[in-house]
Design a protein around this motif. Structure first.
Motif, PDB file in Angstrom:
ATOM      1  N   ARG A 107      -4.268  -9.720  -5.686  1.00 10.60           N
ATOM      2  CA  ARG A 107      -3.897  -8.564  -4.862  1.00 10.60           C
ATOM      3  C   ARG A 107      -4.955  -8.266  -3.807  1.00 10.60           C
ATOM      4  N   TYR A 110      -3.929 -10.236  -1.031  1.00 14.40           N
ATOM      5  CA  TYR A 110      -2.553  -9.990  -0.567  1.00 14.40           C
ATOM      6  C   TYR A 110      -1.562 -11.032  -1.092  1.00 14.40           C
ATOM      7  N   TYR A 112       1.369 -11.193  -3.609  1.00  8.04           N
ATOM      8  CA  TYR A 112       2.184 -10.225  -4.334  1.00  8.04           C
ATOM      9  C   TYR A 112       3.441 -10.881  -4.867  1.00  8.04           C
ATOM     10  N   GLN A 115       6.363  -8.196  -5.390  1.00  8.61           N
ATOM     11  CA  GLN A 115       6.660  -7.246  -4.336  1.00  8.61           C
ATOM     12  C   GLN A 115       8.131  -7.295  -3.967  1.00  8.61           C
ATOM     13  N   ASP A 340       7.861  -2.101   4.252  1.00  6.60           N
ATOM     14  CA  ASP A 340       6.397  -2.137   4.247  1.00  6.60           C
ATOM     15  C   ASP A 340       5.910  -1.045   5.186  1.00  6.60           C
ATOM     16  N   SER A 344       4.695   2.440   0.959  1.00 10.54           N
ATOM     17  CA  SER A 344       4.408   1.225   0.195  1.00 10.54           C
ATOM     18  C   SER A 344       2.920   0.891   0.241  1.00 10.54           C
ATOM     19  N   GLU A 345       2.242   1.194   1.351  1.00  9.07           N
ATOM     20  CA  GLU A 345       0.818   0.876   1.455  1.00  9.07           C
ATOM     21  C   GLU A 345      -0.004   1.673   0.445  1.00  9.07           C
ATOM     22  N   ARG A 348       0.360  -0.071  -2.786  1.00  9.88           N
ATOM     23  CA  ARG A 348      -0.379  -1.337  -2.772  1.00  9.88           C
ATOM     24  C   ARG A 348      -1.865  -1.098  -3.036  1.00  9.88           C
ATOM     25  N   ASP A 351      -2.309  -0.278  -6.654  1.00  7.63           N
ATOM     26  CA  ASP A 351      -2.095  -1.488  -7.454  1.00  7.63           C
ATOM     27  C   ASP A 351      -3.351  -2.342  -7.550  1.00  7.63           C
ATOM     28  N   LEU A 360       4.189  -1.116  -7.058  1.00 14.64           N
ATOM     29  CA  LEU A 360       4.998  -1.532  -5.918  1.00 14.64           C
ATOM     30  C   LEU A 360       6.264  -2.261  -6.346  1.00 14.64           C
TER      31      LEU A 360
END
Length: 706
Positions: A107, A110, A112, A115, A340, A344-345, A348, A351, A360
């Motif tokens: 993560r 990036y 995912y 996701q 996105d 969602s950020e 993230r 997470d 997410l």
């Protein structure tokens, strides 16, 4: 030195073979001795002094002198033995615990796998395509390669940290400790690396962290705002609190706002802006501003109520999130309005420090800010809650009080002037923020019923049993979101009305002998409606809310065409716009800034429709839509409306075909809430003309929110 014996061997062989073959063998020898080795994978259990020294020289600034590089190499040789041993130990632990595939590590890069983004890239690679984000050339596709590159870089940092301070400072801001502090912090923890053994001068990172001084994080929710379509689904951002603002939430001048938004082009028209935001045509940007100026935009400029929820994160988790923001704040990623986005950020980022909760991946493809707030509540990640009324809410509370006193004491000449002054934002600049916009003032009114935690789920499925004319049918429908005026109102702005991505399928009972052969109902299954977007913004002129009352619709819907003598119902594409006035009346809840609970409205409407079943393939109409919505009690609401459109199809020479006509339609809706997730609704409408197959339509439906 390593290629000298191979070169001698090749030279002897060339003498025996002859002059004509020297060049090819010489080239082959060089390739085998040096270049080919560069493409072979480095064994995880092997690292040499030369590798560390070479890496140290490679990452040194370009203006380093030859003497500096030689000094680094000499010192590195003196400490390389310890670094080599540590690196070997780290690699063994990485392999034993499979840390290259650890959820947190992936993560941070990036990756995912879980996701739920309809537009996400392949799960086998990072969402980031910027080479500067990776130390390994294979880092985007291989989290293990990137981890090993980080270990080698840390071994290098360990070597450099043993040199004098001047040598260490030459790596300022280029060190992996400066570039990727979140990755380093995680590796220090899982590999039990002594933090004092790694040091680097990171003036930019240190200044940034000191400026933010992160101690606590909160999520701020600004309610839906239809007058700005890009904010129609609400907005969320992170509030970064220092010790001062964490101890006293009203001291907002000690806090910062982290806002994830779309970096759109202001020169683009709204339709272009909307489409690009939906399909990833713009990059996202991370804005970090002083909290007061960002917060004032919502409660003062847009006049939107705000809810702030403290996140139940430990201080170390807060620090790690902010370190990760440092690593990613300058990256360019496509922004997708529905998948996105700002909401969602936030998930993230959480997470990254709470990998076991997989936040997410728990949301559907479309990520809505209120869904995020409810998910965080369900996961026990929300702590204290603060409600901040907008300026218009405070003015409405004053207006409610004045009207209450007027009703008690009777009308007097100055009452109308007093009401107008209270409603005016210019004449009555009351606000939840101090005049210098540095602090929040104590809240003097009760909390409004618009906490998004209390709202019904946004997705809806329903089944209806009805009768159109003499024909029975069953409707099966689904709505991806959002809320209409008959839905349970708790958790939403008052009179909020916005629906999107909805569809209804109608199944007729063909055993009914009264079924008309000339009506398209002779088909057993028809598509009744597909709604892309339908919404109305109500800003009553007798309230303190500013803004206009307007509405818009884009849909495909089944209509009764009244132009032809033997008209049938058929599916048409329809685009409509309304503008008008609305009024709120009744008695609002005491000591709140809520408007009165009842609503009446009048719209001037314009609609264009097209379809093969229409006379000449199109019709355009204008007219008046008027209605009222009545809140009977907390569980029961009713709405009645009369539509008076005047339609034009174009001139026709046929005597039995009308080119223009009125088509009045009256509708009635009534909803009873069983609970927050279940409701019963009655819909009835009557088409006041004779050129339709059936004038009346009555339906009872069961609605399930999920």
């Amino acid at each position: 030195m390593a290629i000298k014996p191979i070169s001698l061997s090749v030279s002897c062989t060339l003498t025996a073979i002859g002059q004509r073959t020297r060049l090819p063998f010489a080239m082959a020898g060089l390739l085998l001795s040096t270049q080919a080795q560069a493409f072979l994978p480095t064994l995880l259990s092997v690292v040499t002094t030369e590798e560390l020294a070479s890496t140290s020289q490679h990452t040194a600034p370009h203006n380093s002198t030859q003497q500096d590089a030689q000094s680094v190499q000499n010192v590195s040789a003196g400490h390389s033995s310890k670094a080599e041993q540590l690196l070997a130990d780290w690699r063994k632990q990485v392999k034993a615990e499979n840390l290259a595939q650890h959820t947190t590590w992936r993560r941070l890069l990036y990756f995912y796998e879980g996701q739920n983004s309809a537009f996400a890239k392949k799960k086998t690679q990072s969402l980031i395509d910027d080479p500067s984000f990776f130390l390994s050339e294979r880092g985007r596709q291989d989290s293990g390669a990137e981890l090993d590159a980080m270990l080698v870089a840390l071994a290098q940092e360990l070597t450099l940290s043993s040199t004098n301070n001047n040598q260490a400072n030459t790596q300022a801001n280029r060190s992996v400790l400066c570039r990727f502090p979140a990755r380093v912090a995680w590796l220090k923890n899982v590999l039990t690396i002594d933090g004092t053994s790694l040091s680097a001068d990171c003036p930019e990172l240190d200044a940034w962290m000191q400026k933010l001084a992160p101690e606590q994080l909160s999520i701020m929710f600004a309610q839906e705002y239809l007058d700005n379509p890009t904010s129609a689904f609400a907005h969320t951002l992170l509030r970064i609190d220092s010790k001062a603002s964490a101890a006293d939430p009203n001291q907002v001048h000690h806090a910062y706002a982290l806002n994830y938004t779309v970096g759109g082009n202001p020169a683009d028209s709204f339709p272009v802006y909307a489409v690009k935001s939906m399909i990833g045509g713009y990059d996202s940007i991370i804005e970090i501003d002083p909290y007061p100026e960002r917060f004032a935009k919502y409660i003062q400029d847009d006049e939107r109520d705000a809810w702030t929820y403290q996140l139940n994160l430990t201080p170390s988790e807060v620090q790690q999130i902010i370190r990760h923001v440092w690593e990613t704040k300058d990256l360019e990623l496509p922004y997708y309005f529905a998948t996105d986005n700002c909401a969602s950020e936030i998930l993230r980022l959480i997470d990254v420090v709470r990998p076991q909760q997989h936040l997410l991946s728990q949301l559907p493809h479309a990520v809505i800010p209120s869904d995020v707030v409810q998910l965080l509540k369900n996961e026990n990640l929300l702590g204290s809650t603060n409600y901040t009324p907008a300026d218009s809410t405070l003015r409405q509370a004053q207006l409610n009080e004045v009207k209450h006193q007027r009703d008690q004491l009777g009308y007097h000449n100055s009452a109308k002037q007093t009401v107008n002054e209270i409603k005016s934002a210019q004449l009555n600049p009351v606000s939840s923020m101090s005049d210098n916009k540095q602090t929040l003032l104590p809240r003097l009114i009760a909390v409004s019923d618009n906490n998004p935690i209390d709202r019904h789920p946004l997705q809806l499925g329903y089944m209806g049993f009805g009768q159109r004319g003499d024909n029975n049918y069953i409707d099966i429908g689904v709505r991806a979101g959002y809320h209409d005026t008959l839905d349970h109102p708790s958790g939403f702005p008052q009179f909020f009305d916005l629906e999107g991505a909805a569809a209804t399928l109608r199944l007729y009972d063909q055993d009914d002998n009264s079924l008309s052969n000339r009506d398209s109902q002779s088909k057993s299954v028809v598509l009744q409606n597909v709604t892309l977007i339908r919404g109305r913004s109500f800003n009553p002129i007798n309230s303190a809310k500013k803004g206009k009352t307007w509405g818009a619709t884009i849909e495909a819907t089944r209509i009764n065409d009244g132009s032809q003598e033997d008209g049938t119902d058929h599916l048409v594409g329809s685009v409509g716009y309304e503008t008008g006035w609305s009024w709120a009346f009744g008695t609002p809840r005491a000591n709140t800034g809520e408007m009165p609970p009842q609503l009446c409205y009048t719209f001037l409407s314009g609609t264009a429709q097209g379809g093969r079943g229409l006379n000449k393939g199109f019709r355009v109409g204008t007219g008046i839509n008027a209605g009222c919505r009545y809140q009977i009690n907390n569980q029961l609401r009713a709405q009645a409306e009369l539509q008076l459109p005047y339609w034009y199809h174009g001139n026709s020479d046929e005597s039995d075909v009308r080119s223009h006509y009125w088509q009045p339609i009256s509708t009635l809706g009534l909803q009873y809430d069983i609970d927050k997730k279940q409701a019963l609704r009655i819909n009835a409408n009557y088409d006041w003309q004779d050129r339709v197959a059936a004038n009346d339509d009555v339906q009872l439906s069961y609605r399930r929110y999920f």
